[in-house]
Design an enzyme around this catalytic site. Structure first.
Site, PDB file in Angstrom:
ATOM      1  N   ASP A   1       3.464   9.541  -1.028  1.00 23.95           N
ATOM      2  CA  ASP A   1       2.275   8.803  -0.601  1.00 23.95           C
ATOM      3  C   ASP A   1       1.969   7.728  -1.629  1.00 23.95           C
ATOM      4  O   ASP A   1       2.015   8.015  -2.832  1.00 23.95           O
ATOM      5  CB  ASP A   1       1.082   9.783  -0.532  1.00 23.95           C
ATOM      6  CG  ASP A   1       0.153   9.504   0.639  1.00 23.95           C
ATOM      7  OD1 ASP A   1       0.048   8.330   1.013  1.00 23.95           O
ATOM      8  OD2 ASP A   1      -0.463  10.463   1.156  1.00 23.95           O
TER       9      ASP A   1
ATOM     10  N   HIS B   1       0.804  -1.234   0.000  1.00 22.04           N
ATOM     11  CA  HIS B   1       0.000   0.000   0.000  1.00 22.04           C
ATOM     12  C   HIS B   1       0.833   1.278   0.000  1.00 22.04           C
ATOM     13  O   HIS B   1       0.279   2.369  -0.059  1.00 22.04           O
ATOM     14  CB  HIS B   1      -0.931   0.016   1.210  1.00 22.04           C
ATOM     15  CG  HIS B   1      -2.065  -0.982   1.101  1.00 22.04           C
ATOM     16  ND1 HIS B   1      -3.335  -0.617   0.731  1.00 22.04           N
ATOM     17  CD2 HIS B   1      -2.096  -2.318   1.282  1.00 22.04           C
ATOM     18  CE1 HIS B   1      -4.111  -1.684   0.707  1.00 22.04           C
ATOM     19  NE2 HIS B   1      -3.380  -2.736   1.034  1.00 22.04           N
TER      20      HIS B   1
HETATM   21  P1  ADQ Z   1      -2.699   6.021   4.965  1.00 24.94           P
HETATM   22  O1  ADQ Z   1      -1.311   6.545   5.022  1.00 24.94           O
HETATM   23  O2  ADQ Z   1      -3.352   5.761   6.247  1.00 24.94           O
HETATM   24  O3  ADQ Z   1      -2.818   4.701   4.058  1.00 24.94           O
HETATM   25  P2  ADQ Z   1      -4.674   7.611   3.305  1.00 24.94           P
HETATM   26  O4  ADQ Z   1      -4.763   6.951   1.982  1.00 24.94           O
HETATM   27  O5  ADQ Z   1      -4.540   9.069   3.275  1.00 24.94           O
HETATM   28  O6  ADQ Z   1      -3.471   7.156   4.151  1.00 24.94           O
HETATM   29  O7  ADQ Z   1      -5.984   7.225   4.128  1.00 24.94           O
HETATM   30  C1  ADQ Z   1      -6.224   7.751   5.401  1.00 24.94           C
HETATM   31  C2  ADQ Z   1      -7.625   7.387   5.862  1.00 24.94           C
HETATM   32  O8  ADQ Z   1      -7.749   7.782   7.223  1.00 24.94           O
HETATM   33  C3  ADQ Z   1      -8.694   8.106   5.074  1.00 24.94           C
HETATM   34  O9  ADQ Z   1      -9.793   7.242   4.886  1.00 24.94           O
HETATM   35  C4  ADQ Z   1      -9.103   9.271   5.989  1.00 24.94           C
HETATM   36  O10 ADQ Z   1     -10.460   9.668   5.891  1.00 24.94           O
HETATM   37  C5  ADQ Z   1      -8.833   8.693   7.373  1.00 24.94           C
HETATM   38  N1  ADQ Z   1      -8.450   9.797   8.272  1.00 24.94           N
HETATM   39  C6  ADQ Z   1      -7.512  10.713   8.063  1.00 24.94           C
HETATM   40  N2  ADQ Z   1      -7.490  11.627   9.065  1.00 24.94           N
HETATM   41  C7  ADQ Z   1      -8.433  11.275   9.911  1.00 24.94           C
HETATM   42  C8  ADQ Z   1      -8.909  11.831  11.133  1.00 24.94           C
HETATM   43  N3  ADQ Z   1      -8.413  12.955  11.651  1.00 24.94           N
HETATM   44  N4  ADQ Z   1      -9.883  11.157  11.759  1.00 24.94           N
HETATM   45  C9  ADQ Z   1     -10.399  10.038  11.219  1.00 24.94           C
HETATM   46  N5  ADQ Z   1     -10.025   9.486  10.066  1.00 24.94           N
HETATM   47  C10 ADQ Z   1      -9.042  10.091   9.417  1.00 24.94           C
HETATM   48  C11 ADQ Z   1      -1.926   3.873   3.300  1.00 24.94           C
HETATM   49  C12 ADQ Z   1      -1.005   4.584   2.313  1.00 24.94           C
HETATM   50  C13 ADQ Z   1      -1.797   5.432   1.347  1.00 24.94           C
HETATM   51  C14 ADQ Z   1      -2.859   4.586   0.651  1.00 24.94           C
HETATM   52  C15 ADQ Z   1      -3.666   3.789   1.648  1.00 24.94           C
HETATM   53  C16 ADQ Z   1      -4.570   2.769   0.961  1.00 24.94           C
HETATM   54  O11 ADQ Z   1      -0.063   5.377   3.009  1.00 24.94           O
HETATM   55  O12 ADQ Z   1      -0.944   6.022   0.381  1.00 24.94           O
HETATM   56  O13 ADQ Z   1      -3.722   5.432  -0.071  1.00 24.94           O
HETATM   57  O14 ADQ Z   1      -2.816   3.051   2.522  1.00 24.94           O
HETATM   58  O15 ADQ Z   1      -3.836   1.915   0.160  1.00 24.94           O
END
Ligand code: ADQ
Length: 596
Positions: free
Chosen positions: A490, A279
Site C-alpha cells: 500500500d 499515490h
Molecule cells: P486507496 O487505495 O483508495 O488510495 P486508502 O488510503 O486506504 O486507499 O483510502 C481509502 C479511503 O476510502 C479512506 O478514506 C476510507 O475511509 C475510504 N473507504 C474505505 N472503505 C470504505 C467503505 N466501505 N465505504 C466508504 N469509504 C470507504 C490510494 C493509495 C493509498 C493512499 C491513498 C492516498 O492506494 O495507499 O493512502 O491513495 O494517497
C-alpha cells in the site's frame, strides 16, 4: 349642521387603521429588527448563539438568511484566527486549513494553480427528477480542496457523473463548491472505449498491479496503451487551454493515471512549475521493467519539476528504476535526475488525514456504550469488536485478514463467542473481472469461516459489502477494540490514520501491515506481515489482552504523529517544495581564465 356619524365613523376607521399599521410595523418590522440587532450584539460580545430564524414569507427573512450566512463565515474566521493565535502562543507548528491557505497564498503570489486528477471533487447524479451534487469520499479532495478554495484555480478531472454534462457549460466548466463558488472544475469527457482502455485497462489492470507487489499479474494490452496515451493528451490539451492566459502557472498532477502528462505540458509550457504525486508504491527496477512501455512512462514523468512519493523507499526505487532504464544524469545525493537539460527532483511527502482540532477529548467510559450499541446493531453478542475498512481490492489483504481471524479462533478456542470482526468493504472497479470475482470470493470466505465457528447469537465475521459514508464509518472506528489494516502492499493507507484520528478516547489498538507506507509513520501500531497468518492471529490476541496503559501510550504517540503530520501539512509541503525548486536550464560553471 352635518350629521356627526360619518365623521365619527371616519375618525374611528382612521384610528383603527393607524393602530393596525402601528401594530403591523411593530410586529413585522421593529420586532424582527430588534431580534436581529440583539442577536448581532450578542455575537459581537462573543456569545455563541443560534441564528435568528424568521418565518417563511416574513419581510425580513431573506435579509436574516444573508446576515446568518455572513455571521456563519465571520464565526468560522474568528474560530480559525483564535486557533492560529493559540497555536502561535503555544509555539506549536500544527497545520490547519487556515494555515495552509495562508501558505498557499504566499507561495503562489497570485499565479494560477491547476490540479489534474482523474477523480472530480464534485459529481452530479440524478435522483428521480432531481439533480444531486455528490462529494466523493477521497483523501485527495480533503488535501487539495483547501488550496483551491483559498487561492482559486482550476481542477481538471474526468466528468464521470451521469448528470455531469447538464451541469457544466459547453467547455465542461462549472464553478464549485456549488453553495460558495471559489474555483473552476473543468470536466473532460471520455467515451466508454477511452475510459475502458485508459482507466480500467492500462491504469488499473496494468500499472496498479505492476506497482503493487501483490502477486496479481499486470495485463498490458497495446489498445489500452493507445487509449492511455490519447487520454493523457486530451487532459494535457485541457490543462494547456486552462493556463493559456497565465504566466508561470503551478500544476499539481495526481497519480498513475497521468504519467505522460508532465512531459506533454512541459514541452509546450516550459514556464509551468509541475509536480506529479504518485499515490501508490513504486516497485523495484526488475518489477517495473516488465512493462513494455517502461521507457515512455519514465520519460513522460521526468517532464515534471518535482516527483512526489509517500516514502523514501519508493523514491529510492524510482531513482534506481530510472538509472537502469534511461540515459540521464542522476545526483544520488540530491535526488535529482537530469535528462536532456531538464531536472526533476524526487522527494517523499507522506500523505495523511485531516485533523479535527475542535474534537473534544472523548471519555473512554463512553467507548463501552458505543461498542455495545455497534454490536447490538450487528445483531451479535460479543465482548470485543474488531473493524476493517477498505475498498474491495486484492492489494488490501482482506482474504488474508479473514484467514488470520480463522487462525486466531483455532489457536484460542476460549475466545469463541467473544470477538466479532466487522469488515466494511466498498465495491471498487467492479467492471474488472478480478475485482468482481474478489467481492464474491470474500463473501464466500466469510461464510465458510462463520459456518465453522458461529453460534445462534454470535458469529466471527460480519462482512458489509457496500459503500459507507464517513458519517457511518466514524462510529465503527470509535467503537472498535482493534482495527486491522493488512494490506499486501500500500502506498500509504489512510484508514490506519483515520482510525488513529478518530480515537480521541486514546484507546484501541491498530494492527498494521509492515508493507503499508503508514507503517513508517506509525511505528507504535502492532506491525505485522499479512502473509504470516500466525503472526496476525497473535497480534489480534495481543491487542485484545493489551494492558490499558500500554494501549493508551501507543495511541497517544500515534495521535501526536498524525496530528503533526496531517494532510494540510502534506499539501503545504508539496506546494512549498515546488516553489523553491530551481527550474529552467542549469547555470553554467564559473569560467576560469586560461582554461578552454
Ligand atoms: P486507496 O487505495 O483508495 O488510495 P486508502 O488510503 O486506504 O486507499 O483510502 C481509502 C479511503 O476510502 C479512506 O478514506 C476510507 O475511509 C475510504 N473507504 C474505505 N472503505 C470504505 C467503505 N466501505 N465505504 C466508504 N469509504 C470507504 C490510494 C493509495 C493509498 C493512499 C491513498 C492516498 O492506494 O495507499 O493512502 O491513495 O494517497
Amino acid at each position: 349642521m352635518p350629521e356627526p356619524w360619518p365623521w365619527l365613523t371616519l375618525g374611528a376607521i382612521t384610528l383603527l387603521g393607524t393602530l393596525v399599521t402601528l401594530g403591523l410595523v411593530r410586529w413585522m418590522i421593529l420586532r424582527p429588527l430588534a431580534r436581529t440587532v440583539d442577536w448581532i450584539r450578542r455575537l459581537r460580545a462573543g456569545e455563541r448563539t443560534d441564528p435568528v430564524i424568521l418565518p417563511k414569507g416574513d419581510l425580513f427573512a431573506p435579509l436574516a438568511h444573508e446576515v446568518s450566512r455572513l455571521a456563519h463565515y465571520w464565526l468560522a474566521a474568528r474560530a480559525a484566527a483564535e486557533e492560529e493565535a493559540r497555536l502561535r502562543h503555544a509555539g506549536e507548528s500544527r497545520w490547519t486549513p487556515e494555515r495552509l491557505k495562508e501558505q498557499a497564498r504566499s507561495v503562489l503570489q497570485g499565479r494560477a494553480l491547476l490540479v489534474v486528477a482523474n477523480r472530480e471533487p464534485y459529481l452530479h447524479q440524478r435522483q428521480g427528477r432531481q439533480l444531486q451534487c455528490v462529494v466523493p469520499a477521497s483523501g485527495l479532495v480533503t488535501a487539495i480542496e483547501p488550496i483551491l478554495r483559498a487561492c482559486g484555480g482550476t481542477w481538471v478531472a474526468h466528468g464521470s457523473g451521469e448528470a455531469d454534462r447538464e451541469t457544466a457549460d459547453a467547455q465542461g466548466r462549472l464553478r464549485v463548491p456549488p453553495d460558495e463558488p471559489a474555483y473552476t472544475l473543468r470536466r473532460v469527457w471520455l467515451t466508454p472505449e477511452e475510459e475502458g482502455g485508459y482507466y480500467y485497462g492500462f491504469s488499473n489492470e496494468g500499472l496498479w498491479p505492476l506497482c503493487h507487489i501483490a502477486h496479481t499479474r499486470p495485463i498490458f494490452r497495446a489498445d489500452d496503451w493507445t487509449h492511455y496515451a490519447a487520454v493523457n493528451q486530451r487532459f494535457a490539451d485541457a490543462a494547456l487551454d486552462e493556463i493559456a492566459e497565465t504566466r508561470d502557472p503551478y500544476l499539481l498532477i495526481q497519480d498513475y493515471h497521468f504519467a505522460l502528462l508532465p512531459r506533454l505540458i512541459k514541452e509546450k509550457r516550459p514556464d509551468a512549475r509541475i509536480a506529479l504525486f504518485w499515490h501508490i508504491p513504486w516497485p523495484n527496477p526488475e518489477a517495473f521493467g516488465i512493462c513494455p512501455w517502461a521507457r515512455e512512462l519514465l520519460h513522460g514523468m521526468l517532464g515534471a519539476d518535482l516527483l512526489g512519493f509517500h516514502t523514501q523507499f519508493h523514491c529510492n526505487n524510482f531513482l534506481e528504476t530510472v538509472d537502469r532504464t534511461l540515459e540521464c544524469r542522476i545526483d544520488h545525493e540530491l535526488f535529482a535526475i537530469n535528462r536532456a537539460g531538464h531536472t526533476a527532483w524526487v522527494k517523499p511527502f507522506p500523505i495523511s488525514v485531516a485533523w479535527d482540532a475542535e474534537a473534544p477529548a472523548a471519555d473512554p467510559a463512553k467507548t463501552l456504550g458505543r461498542k455495545a450499541a455497534a454490536l447490538a446493531q450487528l445483531g451479535v453478542s460479543a465482548e470485543w469488536l474488531g473493524v476493517g475498512v477498505d475498498r474491495v481490492d486484492y492489494t488490501k489483504g482482506i482474504a488474508e485478514r479473514f484467514r488470520a481471524i480463522e487462525r486466531f479462533f483455532e489457536k484460542y478456542p476460549a475466545r469463541h463467542g467473544t470477538f466479532t470482526f466487522l469488515q466494511l468493504g466498498a465495491p471498487s472497479r467492479t467492471l474488472i473481472k478480478r475485482y468482481h470475482d474478489l467481492g464474491q470470493e470474500l463473501e464466500a470466505e466469510a461464510d465458510r469461516i462463520n459456518r465453522r465457528f458461529q453460534t445462534r447469537a454470535w458469529k466471527p465475521i460480519v462482512f458489509q459489502h457496500r459503500h459507507h459514508s464517513h458519517h457511518d464509518i466514524l462510529p465503527c472506528y470509535r467503537a472498535a477494540d482493534v482495527c486491522l489494516v493488512t494490506s499486501l502492499h500500500d502506498g500509504m493507507n489512510l484508514v490506519a490514520k483515520e482510525f488513529v484520528a478518530a480515537r480521541a478516547d486514546e484507546r484501541g489498538v491498530l494492527v498494521l501491515s509492515q508493507f503499508a507506507g503508514a507503517s513508517r509513520d506509525l511505528p507504535d501500531a502492532l506491525l505485522v506481515n499479512p502473509y504470516d497468518l500466525d503472526q496476525v492471529a497473535e497480534a489480534i490476541h495481543y491487542a485484545l489482552t493489551m494492558d490499558p496503559a500500554e494501549q493508551r501510550e501507543r495511541m497517544v504517540r500515534m495521535r501526536t504523529a498524525v496530528q503533526e503530520r496531517n494532510v494540510y501539512r502534506w499539501a503545504a509541503e508539496l506546494l512549498t517544495a515546488l516553489s523553491r525548486l530551481r527550474t529552467g536550464p542549469e547555470p553554467a560553471p564559473v569560467p576560469v581564465e586560461g582554461r578552454g
